[in-house]
Design an enzyme around this catalytic site. Structure first.
Site, PDB file in Angstrom:
ATOM      1  CD  GLU A 160      82.444 -33.792 -34.170  1.00 31.63           C
ATOM      2  OE1 GLU A 160      81.420 -33.093 -34.126  1.00 31.63           O
ATOM      3  OE2 GLU A 160      82.938 -34.345 -33.181  1.00 31.63           O
TER       4      GLU A 160
ATOM      5  NE  ARG B 267      79.042 -35.880 -32.986  1.00 31.66           N
ATOM      6  CZ  ARG B 267      78.178 -36.419 -32.110  1.00 31.66           C
ATOM      7  NH1 ARG B 267      77.486 -37.496 -32.450  1.00 31.66           N
ATOM      8  NH2 ARG B 267      77.989 -35.868 -30.924  1.00 31.66           N
TER       9      ARG B 267
ATOM     10  CB  CYS C 107      83.617 -30.373 -31.905  1.00 30.38           C
ATOM     11  SG  CYS C 107      82.867 -29.893 -30.334  1.00 30.38           S
TER      12      CYS C 107
END
Length: 288
Positions: A283, A166, A213
């Site tokens: 995230e 990510r 998320c």
């Protein structure tokens, strides 16, 4: 083109960041710019780079503050295009992922179905190396067209960029992405897209404003499972609530603001750290 003239032409007035927020949170900014061409973008890029700027595309993982004392660069008015030639897909960075999937299915260009249902632009997907179901976009990238801080266009080969979980080393403004698809039957692509979207709808709180998320999964752990095991599903601060569908989602129950979400994020981190000894890493990108 004169920089001042272009800045005046592309500046948006009376715009709120919540208009671009998937969690419906955010106020005004010092200045919001929306160029309509790559030439305009190249002209203003040195000016922006000197001052610092926030690039906003699909904004599916950005938490905006009540006021942002900086410059925002929107991609919404730039040209969009999805092309497939000689086995290579070229997609402008401001193209919605799901629009891209539908267009590529018509030319039997598959391999991107794991992204189905993500409400993001492909530029943001590449910058954060987004993924799902054990895959990430990095595996499909051939090269990336960018504009640097001096306003110069260039091409970065995929091996010139460091990708991680990510994250990526990209600091340049992404113009378009060249990717290598997998040849796949049109109906098979659509079947996989429908299945992945159905899976998201069944396991994620898509009916309420959210940012996807909130935390990265720690090694060999699920952030959502950790938060759930700590009894935090349904925990609420103001109108920000830990989803009772998926614990790694924070949803806006109506009038949540930046402070509500940040307090809830801090509380989740503290509880998980105290009870499980694991430090959760964001995230989403918190704009400060």
């Amino acid at each position: 083109m004169d920089v001042k003239q272009v800045l005046d032409r592309v500046t948006l007035d009376d715009v709120q960041l919540r208009d671009y927020s998937h969690i419906c949170i955010g106020g005004s900014a010092r200045r919001i710019l929306a160029p309509q061409s790559i030439d305009e973008l190249r002209v203003i890029m040195p000016w922006l780079s000197e001052r610092g700027y926030l690039a906003v595309g699909g904004a599916s993982n950005l938490l905006f503050p009540d006021y942002y004392d900086g410059y925002v660069l929107l991609d919404e008015r730039l040209p969009r295009n999805v092309a497939f030639e000689n086995g290579v897909v070229n997609v402008t960075a401001n193209t919605n992922v799901n629009v891209m999937l539908m267009k590529l299915s018509l030319v039997h260009a598959g391999g991107f179905e794991f992204l189905a249902g993500i409400p993001a632009h492909i530029g943001g997907v590449v910058k954060m190396n987004a993924g799902a179901y054990g895959r990430s976009i990095q595996s499909l990238i051939h090269s990336i067209e960018v504009i640097d801080a001096d306003g110069k266009r260039g091409i970065l080969a995929v091996d010139e960029v460091r990708f991680g979980y990510r994250t990526s080393s990209l600091t340049e403004y992404i113009v378009s992405v060249n990717m290598l698809p997998e040849e796949k039957d049109h109906n098979m692509i659509l079947d996989d897209v429908r299945r992945n979207i159905a899976s998201r709808r069944a396991s994620q709180p898509l009916q309420l404003p959210n940012l996807g998320c909130i935390f990265k999964n720690p090694p060999y752990e699920s952030a959502g499972k950790l938060i759930d095991e700590c009894g935090l599903k349904g925990h609420r601060i103001g109108d920000a609530m830990v989803s009772d569908v998926h614990a790694n989602f924070i949803v806006n129950m109506g009038k949540a603001n930046y402070a509500d979400v940040m307090k809830l994020i801090d509380h989740i981190r503290e509880v998980v750290s105290s009870e499980r000894g694991i430090e959760l890493e964001l995230e989403i990108e918190v704009v400060r």
